[in-house]
Enzyme design. Structure first.
Site, mmCIF file in Angstrom:
data_model
loop_
_atom_site.group_PDB
_atom_site.id
_atom_site.type_symbol
_atom_site.label_atom_id
_atom_site.label_comp_id
_atom_site.label_asym_id
_atom_site.label_seq_id
_atom_site.Cartn_x
_atom_site.Cartn_y
_atom_site.Cartn_z
ATOM 1 N N ASP A 118 1.206 -1.095 0.203
ATOM 2 C CA ASP A 118 0.072 -0.170 0.051
ATOM 3 C C ASP A 118 0.682 1.322 -0.250
ATOM 4 O O ASP A 118 1.860 1.438 0.575
ATOM 5 C CB ASP A 118 -0.718 -0.141 1.482
ATOM 6 C CG ASP A 118 -1.826 -1.345 1.023
ATOM 7 O OD1 ASP A 118 -2.483 -1.551 0.388
ATOM 8 O OD2 ASP A 118 -2.577 -1.507 2.402
ATOM 9 N N LYS A 122 -0.012 9.786 1.513
ATOM 10 C CA LYS A 122 -0.220 10.920 2.727
ATOM 11 C C LYS A 122 0.810 10.857 3.041
ATOM 12 O O LYS A 122 1.557 10.185 3.952
ATOM 13 C CB LYS A 122 -1.829 11.573 3.217
ATOM 14 C CG LYS A 122 -2.602 11.473 2.300
ATOM 15 C CD LYS A 122 -3.757 11.725 3.381
ATOM 16 C CE LYS A 122 -4.852 11.995 2.801
ATOM 17 N NZ LYS A 122 -6.384 11.669 3.172
ATOM 18 N N ASP A 154 4.239 -0.885 -8.627
ATOM 19 C CA ASP A 154 4.298 0.270 -10.246
ATOM 20 C C ASP A 154 4.077 1.415 -9.968
ATOM 21 O O ASP A 154 4.112 2.977 -10.212
ATOM 22 C CB ASP A 154 3.152 -0.264 -10.513
ATOM 23 C CG ASP A 154 1.223 0.064 -10.071
ATOM 24 O OD1 ASP A 154 1.968 0.009 -8.746
ATOM 25 O OD2 ASP A 154 0.610 1.243 -10.170
ATOM 26 N N GLU A 196 0.657 -7.208 -10.121
ATOM 27 C CA GLU A 196 1.313 -7.767 -11.052
ATOM 28 C C GLU A 196 0.545 -7.463 -12.185
ATOM 29 O O GLU A 196 0.827 -6.678 -13.601
ATOM 30 C CB GLU A 196 2.707 -8.343 -10.746
ATOM 31 C CG GLU A 196 2.928 -7.674 -12.555
ATOM 32 C CD GLU A 196 4.951 -8.670 -11.453
ATOM 33 O OE1 GLU A 196 4.851 -8.449 -10.369
ATOM 34 O OE2 GLU A 196 6.001 -8.863 -12.305
HETATM 35 N N1 SAM Z 1 1.212 -8.770 -2.958
HETATM 36 C C1 SAM Z 1 -0.279 -8.794 -3.316
HETATM 37 C C2 SAM Z 1 -0.876 -8.327 -5.036
HETATM 38 O O1 SAM Z 1 0.765 -7.769 -5.420
HETATM 39 O O2 SAM Z 1 -1.356 -8.654 -5.307
HETATM 40 C C3 SAM Z 1 -1.707 -7.882 -2.344
HETATM 41 C C4 SAM Z 1 -0.751 -6.322 -2.528
HETATM 42 S S1 SAM Z 1 -2.252 -5.209 -1.961
HETATM 43 C C5 SAM Z 1 -2.165 -3.762 -2.397
HETATM 44 C C6 SAM Z 1 -1.650 -4.938 -0.240
HETATM 45 C C7 SAM Z 1 -1.978 -6.392 0.405
HETATM 46 O O3 SAM Z 1 -1.005 -5.563 1.346
HETATM 47 C C8 SAM Z 1 -2.869 -5.980 1.136
HETATM 48 O O4 SAM Z 1 -3.666 -7.332 0.835
HETATM 49 C C9 SAM Z 1 -2.933 -5.558 1.984
HETATM 50 O O5 SAM Z 1 -4.191 -6.096 3.448
HETATM 51 C C10 SAM Z 1 -1.834 -5.935 3.464
HETATM 52 N N2 SAM Z 1 -1.021 -5.442 3.565
HETATM 53 C C11 SAM Z 1 -1.159 -3.444 3.865
HETATM 54 N N3 SAM Z 1 -0.969 -3.428 5.191
HETATM 55 C C12 SAM Z 1 -0.110 -4.629 5.598
HETATM 56 C C13 SAM Z 1 0.623 -5.130 6.499
HETATM 57 N N4 SAM Z 1 0.763 -3.962 8.067
HETATM 58 N N5 SAM Z 1 0.566 -6.264 7.385
HETATM 59 C C14 SAM Z 1 -0.245 -7.229 6.515
HETATM 60 N N6 SAM Z 1 -0.491 -6.681 5.536
HETATM 61 C C15 SAM Z 1 -0.830 -6.282 5.126
#
Ligand code: SAM
Length: 214
Positions: A118, A122, A154, A196
């Protein structure tokens, strides 16, 4: 990744033999008691629906893998993949990686993967980025020296932030590309994640770095 909340997801995960929840962390005991063998331990933080970690684990039976994901409804997707076609060298943890030091001892982890984390765009949320100085300090408490972190995204702003933060933490940057799909050598072993696949289809360039904790 925000999925619709799936009723009963928490309970299903708690019953699964493939999943450890934040109350069942096996700090210092993953190799000896969970995998029951002394093999390297590689973790992915933010596994999403799990395409990457399930493929990686199937391709590398000699390595122990843990996929970490904070949302039950998302983790349920990986759990179902494991229920259908389980590999012995993959387990899953439902937890927020902010507490990762509760899950692993010093030197317990041999590699960290971060994929399409993520971005937290901000400034005031920068500390939540999985490549911020705060997270790197947490990783230093669980990684063996000489271990690597691999990161794909990306999102160019997040990538530039990550390169800087890794350099400032004193880690060694071994590899940086701003266009993974133009690097044939790196693509040979590349496992595309769900995000991806979606972003490359849209024509977005994929950034990747590999860094070593020295
Ligand atoms: N890695 C996958 C992909 O590339 O298709 C998912 C990408 S998605 C944008 C980010 C994932 O990270 C989400 O499923 C979210 O719930 C998890 N995530 C974000 N912050 C996290 C944290 N602090 N601890 C565990 N999981 C987290």
């Amino acid at each position: 990744m925000r999925l619709r909340n799936i009723p009963g997801a928490r309970e299903q995960l708690e019953e699964s033999i493939h999943v450890y929840t934040e109350d069942e962390l096996m700090k210092g005991r993953w190799k000896s008691e969970v995998f029951e063998r002394q093999a390297p331990l590689h973790i992915e933080i933010g596994s999403g629906k799990g395409r990457f970690i399930t493929t990686l684990a199937a391709n590398n039976p000699d390595i122990n893998y843990l996929g970490i994901e904070k949302y039950s409804s998302v983790l349920l997707k990986i759990m179902r993949k494991q229920d259908e076609n389980a590999v012995d060298n993959l387990k899953l943890i439902r937890m927020d990686a902010t507490d990762i030091n509760e899950a692993f001892e010093k030197d317990e982890v041999d590699k960290i993967y971060l994929n399409f984390s993520d971005p937290w765009p901000k400034d005031r949320h920068a500390k939540r980025r999985l490549t911020s100085d705060r997270f790197l300090a947490r990783y230093e408490k669980i990684l063996k020296k000489g271990s690597q972190l691999e990161f794909k995204t990306d999102n160019r702003d997040l990538f530039d932030f990550s390169v800087e933060s890794i350099k400032e933490a004193g880690w060694r940057l071994d590899y940086v590309t701003y266009d993974l799909y133009s690097d044939e050598e790196m693509l040979k072993d590349n496992i595309p994640t769900e995000y991806e696949l979606r972003f490359t289809k849209q024509g977005n360039k994929i950034n990747k770095l590999i860094a070593t904790y020295v």
